[in-house]
Write a protein that holds these residues in place. Sequence first.
Motif, short mmCIF file in Angstrom:
data_model
loop_
_atom_site.label_atom_id
_atom_site.label_comp_id
_atom_site.label_asym_id
_atom_site.label_seq_id
_atom_site.Cartn_x
_atom_site.Cartn_y
_atom_site.Cartn_z
N ALA A 84 28.09 13.16 -57.95
CA ALA A 84 27.37 12.85 -56.69
C ALA A 84 26.40 14.34 -56.64
CB ALA A 84 27.89 11.96 -55.86
N SER A 87 22.92 15.97 -51.40
CA SER A 87 22.18 15.16 -50.89
C SER A 87 22.71 13.98 -51.14
CB SER A 87 20.89 15.29 -50.87
OG SER A 87 20.49 15.13 -52.51
N SER A 88 23.24 12.97 -51.76
CA SER A 88 23.60 11.84 -51.44
C SER A 88 25.27 11.77 -50.79
CB SER A 88 23.43 11.09 -52.99
OG SER A 88 22.73 10.69 -53.04
N TYR A 92 26.44 9.40 -47.79
CA TYR A 92 27.73 8.53 -47.54
C TYR A 92 29.02 10.00 -47.46
CZ TYR A 92 25.11 4.78 -48.29
OH TYR A 92 24.10 4.10 -48.44
N ALA A 99 27.72 7.81 -53.19
CA ALA A 99 26.94 8.33 -53.07
C ALA A 99 26.06 8.33 -54.61
CB ALA A 99 27.23 9.79 -52.90
N HIS A 102 24.35 6.11 -54.57
CA HIS A 102 22.11 6.05 -54.28
C HIS A 102 22.05 6.67 -55.12
CE1 HIS A 102 20.27 8.72 -50.90
NE2 HIS A 102 19.89 7.61 -50.19
N ASP A 103 22.07 7.86 -55.34
CA ASP A 103 21.59 8.82 -56.39
C ASP A 103 20.98 8.05 -57.71
OD1 ASP A 103 22.16 11.67 -55.63
OD2 ASP A 103 23.62 12.21 -56.59
N THR A 108 17.34 10.04 -58.67
CA THR A 108 18.41 11.18 -59.16
C THR A 108 18.98 11.19 -60.39
OG1 THR A 108 18.41 11.83 -57.34
CG2 THR A 108 19.63 13.27 -58.32
#
Length: 153
Positions: A84, A87-88, A92, A99, A102-103, A108
Amino acid sequence: TAYYSYSTCGNLDKFTQTRLFTDSGGRVLRLAMTSVGAYAQQTDEVDKLRPWWKGWIGILPSAMDDIAIGFEPPLNLSVMTGWATDSSRLVYPGSSWTACVHDIAVGTYDACLGDFWVTPDRMTMVQFLTPFGADFFYLLAPSDASESLAKTL
């Protein structure tokens, strides 16, 4: 022909019709990897026949190769460095797994390859493939010692 979209119900990325309806064949698929038992391990040696895996071996890399050649033209697999992103992980901090999901949601990565628990929070961000395994949890509690085990069962 297969199509892809980063957006799900939450639409975490910048939505465009092109992203949703563009043919995926021939595209670069950005993958994040983590070690998960027999499913994927990283070695120090890069396979000369599959250099894009950067030393990753196991069932998941092999399955992804099979998926990639199913597209016309085949997908180009690119294993990203790390799991991950930082930034993610800030969004999280309690779970690098969430995370990584989320990427994907923000564009991403295209996929995080690992043995994920499908949680409600993660499902609001991306769609998951059908799980290939399940974890079973058991609650053990002390019993009343006056009853025999045979009687309890």
